[in-house]
Write a protein that holds these residues in place. Structure first.
Motif, PDB file in Angstrom:
ATOM      1  N   UNK A  10      14.115 -85.744 -46.278  1.00 41.44           N
ATOM      2  CA  UNK A  10      14.421 -86.706 -45.224  1.00 41.44           C
ATOM      3  C   UNK A  10      14.757 -86.009 -43.905  1.00 41.44           C
ATOM      4  N   UNK A  11      15.345 -84.811 -43.982  1.00 41.41           N
ATOM      5  CA  UNK A  11      15.591 -84.037 -42.759  1.00 41.41           C
ATOM      6  C   UNK A  11      14.260 -83.654 -42.118  1.00 41.41           C
ATOM      7  N   UNK A  12      13.321 -83.187 -42.945  1.00 41.79           N
ATOM      8  CA  UNK A  12      11.993 -82.856 -42.419  1.00 41.79           C
ATOM      9  C   UNK A  12      11.321 -84.093 -41.824  1.00 41.79           C
ATOM     10  N   UNK A  13      11.535 -85.254 -42.449  1.00 42.38           N
ATOM     11  CA  UNK A  13      10.902 -86.487 -41.983  1.00 42.38           C
ATOM     12  C   UNK A  13      11.431 -86.915 -40.618  1.00 42.38           C
ATOM     13  N   UNK A  14      12.723 -86.700 -40.360  1.00 39.53           N
ATOM     14  CA  UNK A  14      13.299 -87.092 -39.065  1.00 39.53           C
ATOM     15  C   UNK A  14      12.576 -86.381 -37.925  1.00 39.53           C
ATOM     16  N   UNK A  15      12.381 -85.078 -38.072  1.00 36.36           N
ATOM     17  CA  UNK A  15      11.702 -84.300 -37.031  1.00 36.36           C
ATOM     18  C   UNK A  15      10.266 -84.781 -36.860  1.00 36.36           C
ATOM     19  N   UNK A  16       9.562 -84.977 -37.984  1.00 37.43           N
ATOM     20  CA  UNK A  16       8.162 -85.404 -37.925  1.00 37.43           C
ATOM     21  C   UNK A  16       8.020 -86.778 -37.280  1.00 37.43           C
ATOM     22  N   UNK A  17       8.933 -87.690 -37.584  1.00 36.02           N
ATOM     23  CA  UNK A  17       8.856 -89.040 -37.036  1.00 36.02           C
ATOM     24  C   UNK A  17       9.046 -89.044 -35.525  1.00 36.02           C
ATOM     25  N   UNK A  18       9.989 -88.254 -35.052  1.00 41.57           N
ATOM     26  CA  UNK A  18      10.231 -88.212 -33.607  1.00 41.57           C
ATOM     27  C   UNK A  18       9.011 -87.653 -32.873  1.00 41.57           C
ATOM     28  N   UNK A  19       8.442 -86.575 -33.401  1.00 39.11           N
ATOM     29  CA  UNK A  19       7.268 -85.974 -32.768  1.00 39.11           C
ATOM     30  C   UNK A  19       6.076 -86.925 -32.807  1.00 39.11           C
ATOM     31  N   UNK A  20       5.919 -87.651 -33.927  1.00 41.63           N
ATOM     32  CA  UNK A  20       4.808 -88.600 -34.040  1.00 41.63           C
ATOM     33  C   UNK A  20       4.970 -89.748 -33.051  1.00 41.63           C
ATOM     34  N   UNK A  21       6.208 -90.227 -32.870  1.00 43.52           N
ATOM     35  CA  UNK A  21       6.445 -91.307 -31.918  1.00 43.52           C
ATOM     36  C   UNK A  21       6.134 -90.893 -30.486  1.00 43.52           C
ATOM     37  N   UNK A  22       6.540 -89.681 -30.110  1.00 44.56           N
ATOM     38  CA  UNK A  22       6.237 -89.184 -28.768  1.00 44.56           C
ATOM     39  C   UNK A  22       4.731 -89.013 -28.582  1.00 44.56           C
ATOM     40  N   UNK A  23       4.062 -88.490 -29.612  1.00 40.31           N
ATOM     41  CA  UNK A  23       2.609 -88.307 -29.512  1.00 40.31           C
ATOM     42  C   UNK A  23       1.897 -89.639 -29.366  1.00 40.31           C
ATOM     43  N   UNK A  24       2.394 -90.661 -30.069  1.00 43.34           N
ATOM     44  CA  UNK A  24       1.788 -91.985 -29.984  1.00 43.34           C
ATOM     45  C   UNK A  24       1.924 -92.568 -28.578  1.00 43.34           C
TER      46      UNK A  24
END
Length: 456
Positions: free
Chosen positions: A299-313
């Motif tokens: 879930x820690x790894x997921x937090x970072x990935x989600x933020x980066x994906x949202x910015x990329x979107x």
């Protein structure tokens, strides 16, 4: 002579958006953390519930899944009531009621009571997530919703990351005050939601016009911007759509595609939410404390990935390619977790979590930008409720598989296939752009008027 340069922070819209991100988004993140703690803490209490009150793997899976049956049945009515009473009152009601039901789980005495309380928890929580997504559609321009949704949904990963370190010590309170550790776990986490719900009532506003923490100019500019985007979506949906009932609009095949995609996403999320601690327990030498700590890593790894994906979107203005990639990453990570050792499986589940958790906020930017405004709230509720049935299938199915085979390997294979199927369904979405992003060559809507808006 250098020309004057106006930055984004100089405009009333952007100063208003900045205030929403500072005041509302963090509150919603805290609310979602409480939400996830109360719906998923049974994963850490599972072995203790089996030992103390006789709730085995199949009964545990059924109880975990009944939550989502109730959620699906009551989500659409909940959102209709939210539109009537406003997000301020309704979100407070949701939080306080789910906190009380969750706290009552401390008194469970057998499978039957466990089933009833999990069903009631689903009734209490119904409408929470789509109410937040709808709130963003009423308070933020489309160009900011991807990041806001990603930050909000990251709250579930933050909750999953902290629930292990929190649950272990609470379970270690076993015997204090004559109560078992799992009773402390349910009681304290449930009461926390009640407190946060009361705080939310004081901080939230249902309409932009009610927000005293925005200046009058910020209120007008933000409300005008959101309304203009609604007008664009109405025009794109066709003038005839305005004469069709919202229930007929819900029969649009795209809504069914959205339901299928979200169902695939939720399968992975909730299979891991409820069974990840059990998977981690296969590693030699672990206990309640170390299981909690290790279970937080995906879930820690997921937090970072989600933020980066949202910015990329938000920057790309297109969510579909990113959503396909996220689902394929989830499939690959899940499959590799099924065929490796327990320690390596945890590593690959970190990869999978980065995929399926990123998929959720990426997915929600698409309905916000494609659905007709008249049908947006019930459509979000319908997609979320039917998609959340994955939360019933996943834990119950895993429980049956584990009870029949003694392991969850075949369940992981099924999750990998569902993620691939979800990626294929994404390709059926007709229009691919994030809300608020202009079509190539499209005319830019006029700037918001400076004249006061009439009171609603």
């Amino acid at each position: 002579m250098p020309s004057a340069r106006v930055t984004r922070a100089d405009t009333p819209v952007d100063s208003a958006v900045a205030k929403v991100f500072r005041r509302v988004v963090p509150l919603f993140i805290v609310m979602l953390i409480c939400n996830q703690l109360n719906r998923s803490n049974i994963g850490y209490a599972q072995v203790h519930l089996e030992a103390d009150v006789g709730i085995g793997a199949a009964a545990y899976g059924l109880g975990a899944g009944l939550f989502f049956v109730a959620y699906a049945l009551f989500e659409l009515p909940s959102n209709v009531l939210m539109e009537r009473y406003g997000p301020k009152v309704w979100l407070t009601r949701i939080m306080v009621s789910w906190g009380l039901v969750s706290a009552a789980t401390a008194f469970v005495n057998g499978p039957a009571m466990f089933y009833v309380l999990r069903f009631l928890l689903g009734v209490a929580e119904a409408g929470f997530f789509p109410a937040i997504i709808f709130y963003f559609s009423r308070w933020l321009p489309g160009s900011h919703r991807g990041r806001a949704t990603a930050m909000f949904v990251a709250g579930s990963s933050i909750a999953a990351a902290v629930s292990g370190p929190v649950s272990g010590p609470l379970l270690a309170l076993d015997g204090m005050g004559g109560a078992a550790g799992w009773q402390w776990l349910f009681g304290l986490e449930g009461l926390l939601s009640v407190v946060v719900g009361c705080i939310a009532y004081r901080l939230l506003d249902s309409r932009i016009e009610d927000a005293r923490w925005l200046t009058r100019a910020e209120q007008r500019a933000l409300a005008d911007t959101v309304e203009r985007e609604d007008d664009v979506r109405r025009a794109e949906a066709g003038a005839e759509a305005g004469t069709v009932s919202r229930w007929k609009l819900l029969l649009n095949p795209q809504v069914l595609v959205f339901c299928g995609i979200y169902f695939a996403i939720q399968l992975s999320i909730y299979a891991n939410t409820f069974w990840l601690p059990g998977i981690v327990r296969r590693i030699d030498g672990v206990n309640d404390i170390t299981v909690g700590l290790l279970s937080s890593l995906p879930w820690i790894c997921a937090v970072v990935a989600m933020y980066l994906a949202g910015r990329a979107s938000d920057r790309l203005g297109r969510s579909k390619p990113l959503l396909v990639a996220a689902l394929l990453v989830a499939a690959a990570g899940t499959y590799l977790a099924a065929i490796t050792s327990p320690a390596l499986a945890l590593v690959f589940l970190c990869v999978a979590a980065m995929g399926f958790k990123s998929a959720s906020p990426l997915f929600w930017t698409i309905p916000q930008g494609t659905m007709h405004p008249a049908v947006l709230a019930p459509a979000i509720a319908l997609v979320n409720s039917l998609g959340n049935l994955g939360g019933f299938v996943a834990p119950y199915g895993f429980g049956l598989v584990k009870e029949a085979t003694g392991q969850v390997t075949y369940g992981l294979y099924a999750l990998a296939l569902s993620s691939v199927a979800g990626a294929a369904l994404v390709l059926l979405i007709r229009r691919d752009r994030s809300p608020g992003a202009p079509e190539p060559g499209a005319a830019v809507p006029p700037a918001p008027s400076a004249s006061p808006r009439p009171a609603a």
